[in-house]
Design a protein around this motif. Structure first.
Motif, PDB file in Angstrom:
ATOM      1  N   THR A  16       0.831  -1.207   0.000  1.00  0.00           N
ATOM      2  CA  THR A  16       0.000   0.000   0.000  1.00  0.00           C
ATOM      3  C   THR A  16       0.864   1.255   0.000  1.00  0.00           C
ATOM      4  OG1 THR A  16      -1.719  -1.186   1.186  1.00  0.00           O
ATOM      5  CG2 THR A  16      -1.819   1.211   1.264  1.00  0.00           C
ATOM      6  N   CYS A  17       1.926   1.257   0.802  1.00  0.00           N
ATOM      7  CA  CYS A  17       2.828   2.414   0.846  1.00  0.00           C
ATOM      8  C   CYS A  17       3.524   2.627  -0.492  1.00  0.00           C
ATOM      9  CB  CYS A  17       3.869   2.235   1.946  1.00  0.00           C
ATOM     10  SG  CYS A  17       3.186   2.315   3.592  1.00  0.00           S
ATOM     11  N   VAL A  18       3.947   1.550  -1.113  1.00  0.00           N
ATOM     12  CA  VAL A  18       4.614   1.663  -2.418  1.00  0.00           C
ATOM     13  C   VAL A  18       3.656   2.247  -3.457  1.00  0.00           C
ATOM     14  CG1 VAL A  18       5.601   0.321  -4.328  1.00  0.00           C
ATOM     15  CG2 VAL A  18       6.338  -0.112  -1.980  1.00  0.00           C
ATOM     16  N   ILE A  19       2.414   1.799  -3.438  1.00  0.00           N
ATOM     17  CA  ILE A  19       1.424   2.322  -4.389  1.00  0.00           C
ATOM     18  C   ILE A  19       1.187   3.803  -4.134  1.00  0.00           C
ATOM     19  CG2 ILE A  19      -1.021   2.233  -5.033  1.00  0.00           C
ATOM     20  CD1 ILE A  19      -0.802  -0.843  -4.609  1.00  0.00           C
ATOM     21  N   LEU A  20       1.017   4.192  -2.877  1.00  0.00           N
ATOM     22  CA  LEU A  20       0.774   5.594  -2.529  1.00  0.00           C
ATOM     23  C   LEU A  20       1.956   6.476  -2.912  1.00  0.00           C
ATOM     24  CD1 LEU A  20      -1.089   7.629  -0.913  1.00  0.00           C
ATOM     25  CD2 LEU A  20       0.467   7.186   0.982  1.00  0.00           C
ATOM     26  N   LEU A  21       3.158   6.067  -2.497  1.00  0.00           N
ATOM     27  CA  LEU A  21       4.338   6.874  -2.797  1.00  0.00           C
ATOM     28  C   LEU A  21       4.695   6.818  -4.278  1.00  0.00           C
ATOM     29  CD1 LEU A  21       6.521   6.002   0.327  1.00  0.00           C
ATOM     30  CD2 LEU A  21       5.259   8.117  -0.114  1.00  0.00           C
ATOM     31  N   GLY A  22       4.471   5.678  -4.922  1.00  0.00           N
ATOM     32  CA  GLY A  22       4.734   5.582  -6.360  1.00  0.00           C
ATOM     33  C   GLY A  22       3.832   6.504  -7.160  1.00  0.00           C
ATOM     34  N   GLY A  23       2.558   6.594  -6.778  1.00  0.00           N
ATOM     35  CA  GLY A  23       1.649   7.526  -7.445  1.00  0.00           C
ATOM     36  C   GLY A  23       2.070   8.965  -7.250  1.00  0.00           C
ATOM     37  N   PHE A  24       2.571   9.272  -6.072  1.00  0.00           N
ATOM     38  CA  PHE A  24       3.033  10.629  -5.787  1.00  0.00           C
ATOM     39  C   PHE A  24       4.273  10.965  -6.608  1.00  0.00           C
ATOM     40  CE2 PHE A  24       5.762  13.401  -3.085  1.00  0.00           C
ATOM     41  CZ  PHE A  24       4.983  14.554  -3.132  1.00  0.00           C
ATOM     42  N   VAL A  25       5.248  10.056  -6.644  1.00  0.00           N
ATOM     43  CA  VAL A  25       6.512  10.327  -7.332  1.00  0.00           C
ATOM     44  C   VAL A  25       6.358  10.232  -8.847  1.00  0.00           C
ATOM     45  CG1 VAL A  25       8.871   9.447  -7.684  1.00  0.00           C
ATOM     46  CG2 VAL A  25       7.938   9.594  -5.383  1.00  0.00           C
ATOM     47  N   SER A  35      -0.723  11.942   4.549  1.00  0.00           N
ATOM     48  CA  SER A  35      -0.626  10.601   3.956  1.00  0.00           C
ATOM     49  C   SER A  35       0.819  10.249   3.611  1.00  0.00           C
ATOM     50  CB  SER A  35      -1.487  10.504   2.705  1.00  0.00           C
ATOM     51  OG  SER A  35      -2.839  10.580   3.041  1.00  0.00           O
ATOM     52  N   ILE A  36       1.546  11.214   3.074  1.00  0.00           N
ATOM     53  CA  ILE A  36       2.957  10.978   2.735  1.00  0.00           C
ATOM     54  C   ILE A  36       3.756  10.707   4.005  1.00  0.00           C
ATOM     55  CG2 ILE A  36       5.054  12.016   1.762  1.00  0.00           C
ATOM     56  CD1 ILE A  36       3.033  11.217  -0.338  1.00  0.00           C
ATOM     57  N   CYS A  37       3.540  11.525   5.035  1.00  0.00           N
ATOM     58  CA  CYS A  37       4.248  11.314   6.309  1.00  0.00           C
ATOM     59  C   CYS A  37       3.874   9.962   6.921  1.00  0.00           C
ATOM     60  CB  CYS A  37       3.925  12.443   7.287  1.00  0.00           C
ATOM     61  SG  CYS A  37       4.671  14.008   6.826  1.00  0.00           S
ATOM     62  N   GLY A  38       2.620   9.585   6.825  1.00  0.00           N
ATOM     63  CA  GLY A  38       2.189   8.293   7.344  1.00  0.00           C
ATOM     64  C   GLY A  38       2.833   7.135   6.609  1.00  0.00           C
ATOM     65  N   ALA A  39       2.930   7.246   5.289  1.00  0.00           N
ATOM     66  CA  ALA A  39       3.562   6.189   4.494  1.00  0.00           C
ATOM     67  C   ALA A  39       5.048   6.079   4.821  1.00  0.00           C
ATOM     68  CB  ALA A  39       3.362   6.450   3.006  1.00  0.00           C
TER      69      ALA A  39
END
Length: 94
Positions: A16-25, A35-39
């Motif tokens: 889940t973190c990879v998906i969230l951060l990957g979408g951001f980057v 959300s970024i800080c939580g990930a």
């Protein structure tokens, strides 16, 4: 070595973190600062969990699995295969 239920949950959260951060980057999505800080906090916690599990596994003596243990056959079964005389009372570990 068996994988614990906790490890499966940690891996699911990692995904889940990879998906969230990957979408951001990669795509410039804006999930929000919290959300970024939580990930990132979750990834740090997963790193600590993995490190502690690796330390624990290195400290434990190697255990042989039940499948690797030797098993015992009676002398009579071995004698039939080898053509030897059998006394019926001996046990041999293979």
């Amino acid at each position: 070595m068996a994988t614990s239920a906790t490890t499966h949950v940690v891996l699911g959260q990692f995904k889940t973190c990879v998906i969230l951060l990957g979408g951001f980057v990669l795509f410039g999505s804006n999930p929000g600062t919290i959300s970024i800080c939580g990930a990132l906090t979750a990834l740090a916690g997963m790193s600590v969990y993995t490190y502690l599990n690796l330390l624990k596994s290195q400290q434990l003596p190697n255990k042989s699995s039940p499948r690797q243990n030797s098993f015992t056959l009676s002398k009579s079964k071995l004698s039939k295969e080898n053509g030897d005389a059998h006394d019926g009372n001996s046990m041999e570990t293979v």
